[in-house]
Design an enzyme around this catalytic site. Structure first.
Site, PDB file in Angstrom:
ATOM      1  N   ASP A  38       0.826  -1.211   0.000  1.00  0.00           N
ATOM      2  CA  ASP A  38       0.000   0.000   0.000  1.00  0.00           C
ATOM      3  C   ASP A  38       0.864   1.266   0.000  1.00  0.00           C
ATOM      4  OD1 ASP A  38      -2.404   1.343  -0.046  1.00  0.00           O
ATOM      5  OD2 ASP A  38      -2.709   1.254   2.117  1.00  0.00           O
ATOM      6  N   TRP A  43       2.757   7.956  -2.357  1.00  0.00           N
ATOM      7  CA  TRP A  43       4.188   8.119  -2.672  1.00  0.00           C
ATOM      8  C   TRP A  43       4.354   9.019  -3.896  1.00  0.00           C
ATOM      9  CZ3 TRP A  43       7.169   6.749  -6.951  1.00  0.00           C
ATOM     10  CH2 TRP A  43       8.553   6.719  -6.773  1.00  0.00           C
ATOM     11  N   SER A  83      -7.260  -5.684  -5.913  1.00  0.00           N
ATOM     12  CA  SER A  83      -8.346  -6.302  -5.135  1.00  0.00           C
ATOM     13  C   SER A  83      -9.677  -6.219  -5.879  1.00  0.00           C
ATOM     14  CB  SER A  83      -8.466  -5.601  -3.769  1.00  0.00           C
ATOM     15  OG  SER A  83      -9.154  -4.383  -3.909  1.00  0.00           O
ATOM     16  N   THR A  84     -10.628  -7.006  -5.413  1.00  0.00           N
ATOM     17  CA  THR A  84     -11.972  -6.967  -6.012  1.00  0.00           C
ATOM     18  C   THR A  84     -12.604  -5.585  -5.809  1.00  0.00           C
ATOM     19  OG1 THR A  84     -12.715  -8.010  -3.950  1.00  0.00           O
ATOM     20  CG2 THR A  84     -12.566  -9.432  -5.869  1.00  0.00           C
ATOM     21  N   ASN A  86     -10.745  -2.765  -5.947  1.00  0.00           N
ATOM     22  CA  ASN A  86      -9.978  -1.753  -6.704  1.00  0.00           C
ATOM     23  C   ASN A  86     -10.661  -1.340  -8.007  1.00  0.00           C
ATOM     24  OD1 ASN A  86      -6.695  -3.008  -5.703  1.00  0.00           O
ATOM     25  ND2 ASN A  86      -7.916  -1.360  -4.829  1.00  0.00           N
ATOM     26  N   ARG A 212      -5.138  -2.284   8.848  1.00  0.00           N
ATOM     27  CA  ARG A 212      -6.280  -3.151   8.574  1.00  0.00           C
ATOM     28  C   ARG A 212      -5.877  -4.242   7.585  1.00  0.00           C
ATOM     29  NH1 ARG A 212      -8.295   1.983   6.961  1.00  0.00           N
ATOM     30  NH2 ARG A 212      -7.575   2.369   4.849  1.00  0.00           N
TER      31      ARG A 212
HETATM   32  C1  FPP Z   1      -1.865   0.179  -3.272  1.00  0.00           C
HETATM   33  O1  FPP Z   1      -1.465   1.518  -3.353  1.00  0.00           O
HETATM   34  C2  FPP Z   1      -1.517  -0.497  -4.476  1.00  0.00           C
HETATM   35  C3  FPP Z   1      -2.388  -1.019  -5.386  1.00  0.00           C
HETATM   36  C4  FPP Z   1      -3.844  -0.987  -5.264  1.00  0.00           C
HETATM   37  C5  FPP Z   1      -1.929  -1.662  -6.594  1.00  0.00           C
HETATM   38  C6  FPP Z   1      -0.692  -2.406  -6.384  1.00  0.00           C
HETATM   39  C7  FPP Z   1       0.010  -2.443  -7.637  1.00  0.00           C
HETATM   40  C8  FPP Z   1       1.337  -2.521  -7.757  1.00  0.00           C
HETATM   41  C9  FPP Z   1       2.304  -2.643  -6.673  1.00  0.00           C
HETATM   42  C10 FPP Z   1       1.916  -2.457  -9.054  1.00  0.00           C
HETATM   43  C11 FPP Z   1       1.420  -3.541  -9.915  1.00  0.00           C
HETATM   44  C12 FPP Z   1       1.958  -4.801  -9.564  1.00  0.00           C
HETATM   45  C13 FPP Z   1       2.484  -5.591 -10.463  1.00  0.00           C
HETATM   46  C14 FPP Z   1       2.828  -6.960 -10.099  1.00  0.00           C
HETATM   47  C15 FPP Z   1       2.733  -5.151 -11.828  1.00  0.00           C
HETATM   48  P1  FPP Z   1      -2.578   2.604  -3.395  1.00  0.00           P
HETATM   49  O2  FPP Z   1      -2.839   2.959  -4.799  1.00  0.00           O
HETATM   50  O3  FPP Z   1      -3.761   2.141  -2.627  1.00  0.00           O
HETATM   51  O4  FPP Z   1      -1.853   3.793  -2.665  1.00  0.00           O
HETATM   52  P2  FPP Z   1      -2.518   4.845  -1.705  1.00  0.00           P
HETATM   53  O5  FPP Z   1      -2.974   4.095  -0.491  1.00  0.00           O
HETATM   54  O6  FPP Z   1      -1.384   5.757  -1.413  1.00  0.00           O
HETATM   55  O7  FPP Z   1      -3.624   5.475  -2.460  1.00  0.00           O
END
Ligand code: FPP
Length: 261
Positions: A38, A43, A83-84, A86, A212
């Site tokens: 997360d 970032w 995730s489902t 997202n 969480r």
């Molecule tokens: C959470 O950060 C991250 C995600 C929902 C997506 C995760 C995806 C990757 C690490 C890159 C894709 C992976 C691969 C294997 C290509 P967030 O977007 O929820 O960040 P935030 O909490 O700061 O909004």
């Protein structure tokens, strides 16, 4: 789709990493580590960039961490990539992550094979773009005989959906007459989860500061040790993985029982 968003191809898996293992008990390395990656969006935002920039950086971090985990002797990493829930994000972000996954599975496949990484997935295939499904099948097929670390990517995954999927599958087997109700026990249930064949995670890491579980591995983390950090996923490093493992090693795992003194 969204070609312009990618200036450079995703880099290949970093080769050998030098790890600072002082103070680490190499005889007590967690076998399976689950990661909630997360903080990508925050970032990127902190640098005045688009959230998608953070996802791209996050994909790079995952490669570094898989390599480090392998070097440390971890046998499996389950990483929450999508995730489902997202799908509720803006369509441009969803498309970007799907495209990133698709490219990742192409650009990394040779490195996975060279490093003996076996790729697996957990989650529902329904609703994923056909190209992503194809690349997932290809990655599974290409790496199925690899005997090194397992990289299990949770894509279109939700713990509640996984449990419902298992319940439906078990109900179907009972209806077909291939399973007796009285034979339904924990091993049978686990055999119907997406994580079939993988042991439960010993350690779950969550970056980004939230405390969480976010619908991740609801059944499997029953006795996992949990370690969190406020650090955003793109800044997560092998040193931090080692720190998490040291904390894990300091914990007393009782699995509901008592430790003999
Ligand atoms: C959470 O950060 C991250 C995600 C929902 C997506 C995760 C995806 C990757 C690490 C890159 C894709 C992976 C691969 C294997 C290509 P967030 O977007 O929820 O960040 P935030 O909490 O700061 O909004």
């Amino acid at each position: 789709m969204f070609k312009g968003l990618f200036q450079r191809p995703v880099r290949s898996m970093p080769s050998a990493v030098t790890l600072k293992t002082d103070g680490l008990d190499m005889t007590n390395i967690p076998k399976h580590v689950a990661i909630i990656m997360d903080g990508n969006g925050r970032w990127a935002k902190a640098q005045g960039k688009a959230r998608t920039y953070g996802h791209k950086a996050g994909a790079e971090t995952l490669k570094t961490i898989v390599r480090a985990a392998d070097t440390l002797g971890i046998k499996a990493i389950t990483a929450y990539a999508f995730s489902t829930e997202n799908w509720k994000r803006p369509v441009t972000e969803v498309h970007f992550i799907m495209e990133l996954l698709s490219r990742y599975l192409t650009s990394e496949i040779e490195d996975f094979k060279a490093n003996n990484v076996q790729v697996r997935f957990m989650g529902s295939r329904e609703g994923l773009p056909a190209i992503v499904n194809e690349k997932m099948d290809h990655a599974i097929d290409e790496t199925k005989n690899d005997t090194g670390i397992i990289l299990n990517l949770a894509i279109n995954y939700g713990g509640q959906a996984e449990i419902l999927h298992a319940v439906r599958s078990i109900a179907q087997q009972v209806a077909n007459g291939t399973l007796n109700v009285e034979d339904i026990d924990a091993p049978v249930f686990e055999n119907n989860l997406y994580s079939k064949g993988l042991p439960s995670p010993d350690l779950m890491i969550r970056t980004g500061g939230d405390l969480r579980v976010s619908n991740f591995l609801l059944w499997q983390i029953a006795y996992s040790e949990i370690w969190t950090t406020p650090v955003y996923w793109p800044d997560f490093s092998p040193d931090m993985l080692i720190e998490a493992i040291k904390v894990y090693q300091s914990r007393e795992r009782r699995f509901g029982g008592l430790v003999q003194k």
